[in-house]
Design an enzyme around this catalytic site. Structure first.
Site, short mmCIF file in Angstrom:
data_model
loop_
_atom_site.label_atom_id
_atom_site.label_comp_id
_atom_site.label_asym_id
_atom_site.label_seq_id
_atom_site.Cartn_x
_atom_site.Cartn_y
_atom_site.Cartn_z
N PRO A 175 0.82 -1.22 0.00
CG PRO A 175 -0.72 -1.54 1.71
CD PRO A 175 0.58 -2.05 1.19
CD GLU A 186 1.18 -6.89 11.24
OE1 GLU A 186 0.06 -6.85 10.73
OE2 GLU A 186 1.60 -7.88 11.86
NE ARG A 229 -6.79 -6.57 -20.80
CZ ARG A 229 -6.75 -5.40 -21.44
NH1 ARG A 229 -5.78 -4.56 -21.20
NH2 ARG A 229 -7.68 -5.10 -22.32
CG ASP A 282 -9.69 -2.56 -23.03
OD1 ASP A 282 -10.89 -2.71 -23.18
OD2 ASP A 282 -8.90 -3.45 -22.75
C1 9WO Z 1 -0.73 -4.64 8.26
C2 9WO Z 1 -1.09 -3.88 9.34
C3 9WO Z 1 -1.58 -4.23 10.58
C4 9WO Z 1 -1.87 -3.21 11.49
C5 9WO Z 1 -1.64 -1.90 11.17
C6 9WO Z 1 -1.15 -1.55 9.89
C7 9WO Z 1 -0.88 -2.56 9.02
N1 9WO Z 1 -0.41 -2.51 7.79
C8 9WO Z 1 -0.29 -3.74 7.34
C9 9WO Z 1 0.18 -4.02 6.04
O1 9WO Z 1 0.41 -3.09 5.27
N2 9WO Z 1 0.41 -5.31 5.72
C10 9WO Z 1 0.85 -5.65 4.41
C11 9WO Z 1 0.08 -6.85 3.93
C12 9WO Z 1 2.30 -5.93 4.32
C13 9WO Z 1 2.67 -6.14 2.87
C14 9WO Z 1 1.78 -7.20 2.22
N3 9WO Z 1 0.41 -6.95 2.54
C15 9WO Z 1 -0.35 -6.20 1.69
C16 9WO Z 1 -0.07 -5.74 0.44
N4 9WO Z 1 -1.59 -5.77 2.01
N5 9WO Z 1 -2.07 -5.02 1.03
C17 9WO Z 1 -1.17 -4.99 0.06
C18 9WO Z 1 -1.34 -4.22 -1.14
C19 9WO Z 1 -0.41 -4.27 -2.15
C20 9WO Z 1 -0.61 -3.48 -3.28
N6 9WO Z 1 -1.68 -2.69 -3.40
C21 9WO Z 1 -2.61 -2.64 -2.43
C22 9WO Z 1 -2.48 -3.39 -1.27
#
Ligand code: 9WO
Length: 247
Positions: free
Chosen positions: A89, A116, A154, A169
């Site tokens: 994220p 995490e 794709r 698209d």
């Molecule tokens: C877990 C967490 C727990 C308590 C407070 C904050 C927190 N942040 C996270 C977190 O970011 N965990 C991630 C889980 C660690 C990297 C892999 N994970 C992930 C990737 N979740 N969401 C994504 C992601 C990747 C790309 N685009 C959107 C979401």
């Protein structure tokens, strides 16, 4: 195009050789997907790849060494120059422009985090691009990695049988797509297809579609309009919509 995915859930990527466009691309050997499980590089007898965060706090962090060994193994199997992409994220938002650039690569290493997250030092020393697919938190990077792979696959030459559909698209011109219709022309409850589409007048149809794209983008995603170079005609149309909105 070759993908090497670093994940503790390699089974998730079997999905890719199972369904639709991507499975055809795998079968035709336009795409190769392999996985590396960092657990195989765990160095203690519990096979752990995660540890508690320095500074305290909840949850676990993926350790540097098993991930580094996984990346080196992936580079050995593909090519030393393969880019390493970490899905998180905190990454730069994925856009069609970025997808188009990724599609020009011969090989990509996709690093999927869990828990995490991963030790920041690995990002600093081994990750070329950190990419986000949207502002939400999932339980791991595997689904975002698959989203990225699908968006790239794709676009590869010969993957879509209709060579036009990828560029026609949403987003090829920076606009949202227009509405689509197919038979029957009238539904049992009376719902019709816009007249112009049945007219056979290709010039008119093209115009109508372009207007619909512009209107939808204006109504739903004004942020996208701001990044476009529009024709004078398009600008006038938008100016009119802005006027009607004011009334
Ligand atoms: C877990 C967490 C727990 C308590 C407070 C904050 C927190 N942040 C996270 C977190 O970011 N965990 C991630 C889980 C660690 C990297 C892999 N994970 C992930 C990737 N979740 N969401 C994504 C992601 C990747 C790309 N685009 C959107 C979401």
């Amino acid at each position: 195009m070759e993908f090497s995915v670093i994940t503790i859930f390699p089974e998730m990527f079997q999905l890719f050789s199972g369904y639709g466009i991507s499975s055809r691309a795998v079968q035709n050997e336009q795409v190769k997907v392999s996985t590396i499980n960092p657990r195989q590089f765990a160095n203690n007898r519990y096979q752990s790849i995660d540890d508690r965060p320095f500074g305290g706090g909840p949850g676990m962090v993926m350790m540097y060494e098993p991930l580094e060994k996984s990346i080196l193994a992936a580079k050995n199997a593909l090519t030393k120059s393969a880019k390493v992409v970490y899905l998180s994220p905190q990454g730069e938002p994925l856009t069609q422009k970025k997808v188009n650039a990724f599609a020009k690569q011969d090989a990509l290493i996709l690093l999927c985090g869990r828990y995490e997250g991963i030790d920041e030092r690995l990002i600093e020393t081994h990750v070329d691009e950190e990419v986000s697919i949207g502002d939400y938190v999932l339980s791991g990077g595997e689904l975002p990695a698959m989203v990225l792979m699908d968006s790239i696959i794709r676009l590869l030459p010969g993957v879509l049988n209709d060579s036009d559909s990828a560029i026609e698209d949403s987003f090829y011109d920076g606009l949202l797509d227009c509405p689509h219709y197919t038979r029957p022309a009238v539904l049992p409850d009376g719902q019709k297809v816009p007249e112009v589409l049945l007219s056979g007048d290709h010039k008119k149809i093209q115009q109508w579609r372009h207007q619909q794209k512009l209107k939808r983008t204006f109504e739903r995603r004004r942020d996208l309009i701001e990044c476009l170079c529009l024709s004078e005609e398009d600008k006038q149309m938008i100016a009119q919509w802005v006027q009607t909105n004011k009334k």
